[in-house]
Scaffold this active site. Structure first.
Site, mmCIF file in Angstrom:
data_model
loop_
_atom_site.group_PDB
_atom_site.id
_atom_site.type_symbol
_atom_site.label_atom_id
_atom_site.label_comp_id
_atom_site.label_asym_id
_atom_site.label_seq_id
_atom_site.Cartn_x
_atom_site.Cartn_y
_atom_site.Cartn_z
ATOM 1 N N GLY A 1 0.822 -1.347 -0.010
ATOM 2 C CA GLY A 1 0.144 0.065 -0.019
ATOM 3 C C GLY A 1 0.916 1.252 0.221
ATOM 4 O O GLY A 1 0.139 2.473 0.053
ATOM 5 N N SER B 1 -1.053 -9.724 -3.317
ATOM 6 C CA SER B 1 -0.772 -8.508 -4.119
ATOM 7 C C SER B 1 0.542 -8.456 -4.630
ATOM 8 O O SER B 1 0.987 -8.166 -5.725
ATOM 9 C CB SER B 1 -1.112 -7.182 -3.366
ATOM 10 O OG SER B 1 -0.853 -6.108 -4.135
ATOM 11 N N LYS C 1 10.763 8.384 -0.620
ATOM 12 C CA LYS C 1 10.169 6.868 -0.280
ATOM 13 C C LYS C 1 11.304 5.857 -0.316
ATOM 14 O O LYS C 1 12.197 6.020 -0.782
ATOM 15 C CB LYS C 1 9.137 6.399 -1.663
ATOM 16 C CG LYS C 1 8.445 5.051 -1.540
ATOM 17 C CD LYS C 1 7.492 4.957 -2.701
ATOM 18 C CE LYS C 1 6.712 3.670 -2.961
ATOM 19 N NZ LYS C 1 6.394 3.682 -4.236
ATOM 20 N N SER C 2 10.945 4.806 0.476
ATOM 21 C CA SER C 2 11.984 3.835 0.655
ATOM 22 C C SER C 2 11.134 2.455 1.056
ATOM 23 O O SER C 2 9.974 2.795 1.739
ATOM 24 C CB SER C 2 12.918 4.248 1.777
ATOM 25 O OG SER C 2 13.992 3.150 1.970
ATOM 26 N N HIS C 3 11.833 1.356 0.577
ATOM 27 C CA HIS C 3 11.320 0.151 1.123
ATOM 28 C C HIS C 3 12.450 -0.688 2.111
ATOM 29 O O HIS C 3 12.238 -1.743 2.400
ATOM 30 C CB HIS C 3 11.375 -0.874 -0.124
ATOM 31 C CG HIS C 3 10.515 -0.230 -1.370
ATOM 32 N ND1 HIS C 3 9.044 0.317 -0.999
ATOM 33 C CD2 HIS C 3 10.592 -0.291 -2.562
ATOM 34 C CE1 HIS C 3 8.777 0.631 -2.465
ATOM 35 N NE2 HIS C 3 9.708 0.562 -3.131
ATOM 36 N N TYR D 1 -2.860 -0.686 6.268
ATOM 37 C CA TYR D 1 -3.399 -0.656 5.273
ATOM 38 C C TYR D 1 -4.873 -0.618 5.251
ATOM 39 O O TYR D 1 -5.754 0.195 4.672
ATOM 40 C CB TYR D 1 -2.802 -1.403 4.332
ATOM 41 C CG TYR D 1 -3.553 -1.513 2.758
ATOM 42 C CD1 TYR D 1 -3.290 -0.613 2.010
ATOM 43 C CD2 TYR D 1 -4.647 -2.344 2.455
ATOM 44 C CE1 TYR D 1 -3.709 -0.611 0.478
ATOM 45 C CE2 TYR D 1 -5.233 -2.453 1.221
ATOM 46 C CZ TYR D 1 -4.873 -1.409 0.364
ATOM 47 O OH TYR D 1 -5.537 -1.620 -0.928
ATOM 48 N N ARG E 1 0.465 -3.873 5.975
ATOM 49 C CA ARG E 1 -0.588 -4.527 5.353
ATOM 50 C C ARG E 1 -0.560 -5.957 5.939
ATOM 51 O O ARG E 1 0.371 -6.757 6.000
ATOM 52 C CB ARG E 1 -0.638 -4.532 3.793
ATOM 53 C CG ARG E 1 -1.803 -4.955 3.168
ATOM 54 C CD ARG E 1 -1.806 -4.931 1.736
ATOM 55 N NE ARG E 1 -3.324 -5.113 1.033
ATOM 56 C CZ ARG E 1 -3.525 -5.048 -0.301
ATOM 57 N NH1 ARG E 1 -2.268 -4.828 -1.154
ATOM 58 N NH2 ARG E 1 -4.537 -5.716 -0.660
ATOM 59 N N GLY F 1 -6.754 -4.036 -4.482
ATOM 60 C CA GLY F 1 -6.463 -3.209 -3.378
ATOM 61 C C GLY F 1 -7.241 -3.428 -2.274
ATOM 62 O O GLY F 1 -7.623 -2.658 -1.255
#
Length: 233
Positions: A6, A90, A58-60, A145, A82, A197
């Site tokens: 998400g 997903s 943004k970062s993962h 999420y 999530r 989603g």
């Protein structure tokens, strides 16, 4: 966390709330240029350095690999988690849709890799627990999420307070409505697999035996953690 968790949707909501933008405007822009990814070679750290403060990045990455400014409380972190059953479905659909990955294995094989921590960015179980350990830090906002679908107004209010932006009551109500529109656009986009989603996605693809196995692994890896998820609404 990751796009399938998400974060792609969250970045648009955060941009909307922080900039007071209109969802139709966001639809016309390349949002990735407004929120560059820290660990991607493009646009690169040079571009990030040129952005004016306050920057949205943004970062993962796992918590331990984030810049020291974040650990020291000098920057703010918004983390989106999530429920892992929807997340793995997903993520599977995401892998199958990308030409570069072109995953052609079964969902059962993919889910097994997820449970054994054999996918990109390492173990989801470690990733989410590491951020949860810091969820009470003043500079960390830990979001779920499912809450975006269950109580969007409260989440928008949390973001407004956390980001330090100012809205009167009418503006806040308008912003919540704009976020609703944005979520509807993202979750119902023609490019996405139907319903990717929604909450409870996993029930359409998990078999009984897979679900039992997943619950066992989840209990083993998350048993000592007090973080809870909604697996359906």
């Amino acid at each position: 966390c990751l796009a399938y968790a998400g974060t792609g949707l969250l970045q648009e909501v955060v941009y909307l709330v922080s900039q007071g933008a209109d969802p139709d405007e966001i639809g016309l822009m390349n949002i990735d240029e407004q929120l560059p990814v820290l660990e991607y070679p493009q646009p690169g750290l040079d571009i990030i350095k040129e952005l004016t403060s306050p920057r949205l990045i943004k970062s993962h990455l796992p918590y331990r690999f984030l810049p020291s400014d974040l650990h020291n409380g000098n920057s703010k972190v918004i983390y989106m988690a999530r429920n892992p059953k929807d997340l793995v479905v997903s993520y599977y659909q995401f892998h199958r849709s990308l030409r570069t990955m072109s995953y052609r294995g079964t969902f059962q094989e993919f889910c097994r890799r997820f449970m054994n921590d054999k996918l990109g960015y390492g173990s989801w179980f470690e990733h989410v627990q590491e951020f949860w350990e810091h969820h009470m830090d003043a500079n960390v906002l830990f979001l779920k999420y499912e809450d975006m679908h269950k109580d969007l107004a409260t989440m928008v209010e949390q973001l407004v307070r956390f980001l330090g932006v100012s809205y009167d009551k009418a503006q806040l109500e308008s912003m919540v409505e704009h976020c609703h529109q944005l979520i509807d656009q993202c979750c119902n986009a023609e490019a996405l697999p139907v319903g990717r989603g929604r909450v409870g996605l996993w029930k359409d693809i998990f078999t009984v035996s897979m679900n039992e196995k997943f619950d066992l692994v989840y209990k083993q890896k998350m048993g000592k953690c007090d973080l809870t998820f909604d697996f359906y609404l």
